[in-house]
Design an enzyme around this catalytic site. Structure first.
Site, PDB file in Angstrom:
ATOM      1  CG  HIS A 199      37.962 109.388  85.784  1.00  8.87           C
ATOM      2  ND1 HIS A 199      39.134 108.913  85.228  1.00  8.87           N
ATOM      3  CD2 HIS A 199      38.140 110.722  85.940  1.00  8.87           C
ATOM      4  CE1 HIS A 199      39.971 109.908  85.048  1.00  8.87           C
ATOM      5  NE2 HIS A 199      39.395 111.021  85.484  1.00  8.87           N
ATOM      6  CB  CYS A 237      36.906 104.625  85.784  1.00 11.19           C
ATOM      7  SG  CYS A 237      35.481 105.085  84.777  1.00 11.19           S
ATOM      8  CD  GLN A 238      38.187  99.573  90.130  1.00  9.77           C
ATOM      9  OE1 GLN A 238      38.907  99.835  91.100  1.00  9.77           O
ATOM     10  NE2 GLN A 238      36.985  99.036  90.264  1.00  9.77           N
ATOM     11  CG  HIS A 239      40.741 105.764  86.325  1.00  5.93           C
ATOM     12  ND1 HIS A 239      40.026 106.272  85.248  1.00  5.93           N
ATOM     13  CD2 HIS A 239      41.259 104.568  85.910  1.00  5.93           C
ATOM     14  CE1 HIS A 239      40.100 105.417  84.241  1.00  5.93           C
ATOM     15  NE2 HIS A 239      40.845 104.379  84.611  1.00  5.93           N
ATOM     16  CB  ILE A 240      41.651 105.483  93.650  1.00  4.55           C
ATOM     17  CG1 ILE A 240      41.747 106.241  94.981  1.00  4.55           C
ATOM     18  CG2 ILE A 240      42.684 104.396  93.553  1.00  4.55           C
ATOM     19  CD1 ILE A 240      41.489 105.371  96.195  1.00  4.55           C
TER      20      ILE A 240
END
Length: 518
Positions: free
Chosen positions: A300, A451-454
């Site tokens: 994201h 957003c660190q949502h890998i």
């Protein structure tokens, strides 16, 4: 000793897989964690124990590299970003923002429509409820009341002034009140759920792993780097592990990779499972040609509206930083809740000498259903060298259009009268950045972050899909006795912070393993 199950990574999903499998005393389970492991709250350092952003330690301590890897990544053609990868028992759930948000039902139903019928929302809801104790709505049709992970929402009495101002601005703009973002039809503005009641981050290490430590059939080994999977032909037979400068091997009947959406594809490729030509370029012997490993990277992207606060406004430098979120559908979009906007109660200025100074607050719009996907590739055969991560944000005009609209909305919200006694001036974007679509596109492309949502780098799908890496039970195609259970199997990011969905994946895969062969 040969274990029935070896779980690589005691993270958001891995700790759950290990805990659930070890409930059967006939199964021997080994968990290998790359980072430290803390067996109780007393031994946990503050940066792991205290629930950011509920009661955050100092910003520089939160970035403590004992527990988080900082990897350079490419965000857009114009800018880079930093990907944070957990390195501690509990994984991302032990170092993240403790945001406890589900995707919309359409996310999971879309997974099912791609040939993963076991992952429809109705299937997933059972596991969302199983894992949670919702202290506000537990026991209802959509919430659990007895799960290992406790969650709550900040009450109105706890809302910070800028968080309340954001809520009031959103309501004045016509957005609905949303008391529970985890309801299937939720939309609008309201407090987020956080798994940090009492200021303690309820990670999967605390909720699942620590209560299971007494089991004699569960072995937890910390500070262990898995270098590669050992194959006997196409059968995953064991692992080569490094710890304390020593190499050793372990054997297992089944290996479950739960190292996360960055490390799991890296480990597969280092072990010979991945795109043929890419592995050949590094001299890695091919075990199985799997073109999808490292591809379909989803995340994201976000932008920001940074606001300098008045000198007499007290910034909450230790937290909470985030309490409120707005979820809505962009104009002309067919994808419900494809934008999430969060109010952040402190933003920082970073100096060249490493000083971090709170200077204001920020409204952060994020695109929660991007049309683009990136890729992850090896940079070295050394597992200690980070892979190459290219998010490829905003290559699609639809993505840019939605983000332009979101940034302009965030600016308008910041100008509402509720912020009058809080905000002195807007720092970014500038008026020049907002003067035209082209100027705003330039701002977005040079300032975008993750957003660190890998997720999605080992996506699940039917065997007819040439880019599917695993089947819907997490079993890796082309080899035997090897599964994946983490965010990498998601076909696409859910429209939410991903940690709760990753926990659900741990519960779901553990159940599928216990059910046995089809």
């Amino acid at each position: 000793m040969k274990y029935d199950h070896i779980v690589v990574g005691a993270g958001s999903a891995g700790a759950i897989v290990a805990a659930r499998l070890s409930e059967d005393r006939q199964r021997s389970v080994l968990v290998l964690e790359a980072g430290p492991d803390y067996a109780d709250l007393e031994s946990m350092p503050e940066v792991v124990r205290v629930g950011f952003p509920g009661y955050a330690p100092a910003y520089d301590n939160w970035m403590d590299e004992r527990h988080i890897r900082r990897w350079n990544a490419k965000a857009t053609a114009r800018t880079g970003t930093v990907a944070f990868v957990g390195k501690v028992a509990g994984g991302g759930s032990a170092v993240n923002g403790a945001m406890f948000i589900r995707g919309v039902p359409e996310d999971y139903d879309a997974w099912a429509a791609q040939g993963n019928e076991l992952w429809s929302f109705n299937h997933c809801l059972r596991y969302f409820r199983r894992l949670e104790t919702d202290l506000d709505f537990g026991g209802s049709d959509f919430h659990g009341a007895s799960g290992p992970i406790k969650a709550r929402r900040p009450t109105r009495a706890e809302w910070l002034p800028d968080q309340k101002a954001f809520y009031d601005a959103c309501r004045a703009a016509g957005f609905a009140d949303c008391a529970d973002h985890n309801l299937p039809d939720a939309a609008g503005v309201g407090p987020m759920a956080f798994n940090n009641p009492g200021g303690i981050r309820n990670s999967t290490a605390i909720g699942y792993l620590n209560p299971a430590r007494h089991r004699t059939n569960l072995t937890i080994r910390a500070n262990c780097t898995v270098r590669r999977i050992l194959f006997d032909g196409i059968r995953a037979a064991g692992l080569e592990v490094e710890s304390g400068g020593q190499l050793f091997t372990v054997e297992g009947e089944e290996i479950v990779l739960s190292a996360g959406a960055a490390l799991t594809p890296q480990l597969l490729m280092l072990s010979g499972v991945g795109p043929r030509e890419h592995l050949r370029s590094f001299g890695i012997a091919l075990v199985h040609d799997s073109p999808g490993v490292g591809q379909n990277l989803r995340d994201h992207p976000y932008s920001f509206v940074n606001l300098r606060t008045r000198q007499d406004y007290p910034l909450n430098s230790r937290g909470p930083w985030i309490q409120m979120a707005l979820r809505y559908t962009a104009s002309g979009s067919a994808y419900r809740n494809d934008i999430q906007m969060m109010m952040t109660s402190v933003t920082h200025q970073f100096s060249t000498d490493g000083q971090v100074t709170p200077i204001g607050i920020s409204i952060g719009p994020a695109l929660y259903l991007s049309m683009n996907c990136g890729e992850l590739r090896l940079a070295s055969t050394d597992p200690g060298v980070q892979p190459l991560i290219d998010y490829r944000y905003f290559q699609d005009e639809f993505d840019l259009r939605r983000m332009r609209e979101a940034v302009r909305l965030a600016v308008r919200l910041s100008q509402h009268k509720a912020f009058a006694g809080i905000v002195e001036e807007r720092i970014a974007p500038t008026d020049a950045d907002l003067a035209s679509d082209a100027a705003l596109d330039d701002f977005i492309m040079r300032s975008a972050g993750t957003c660190q949502h890998i997720s999605g780098t080992c996506k699940m799908g039917p065997q007819r899909d040439p880019m599917a890496v695993v089947d819907q039970c997490g079993r890796v195609y082309g080899v035997r006795n090897l599964r994946v259970a983490d965010a990498s199997i998601m076909p696409h990011c859910p429209r939410a912070n991903t940690n709760l969905t990753t926990m659900m994946i741990g519960e779901r895969i553990a159940d599928l393993i216990r059910q046995g062969p089809d």
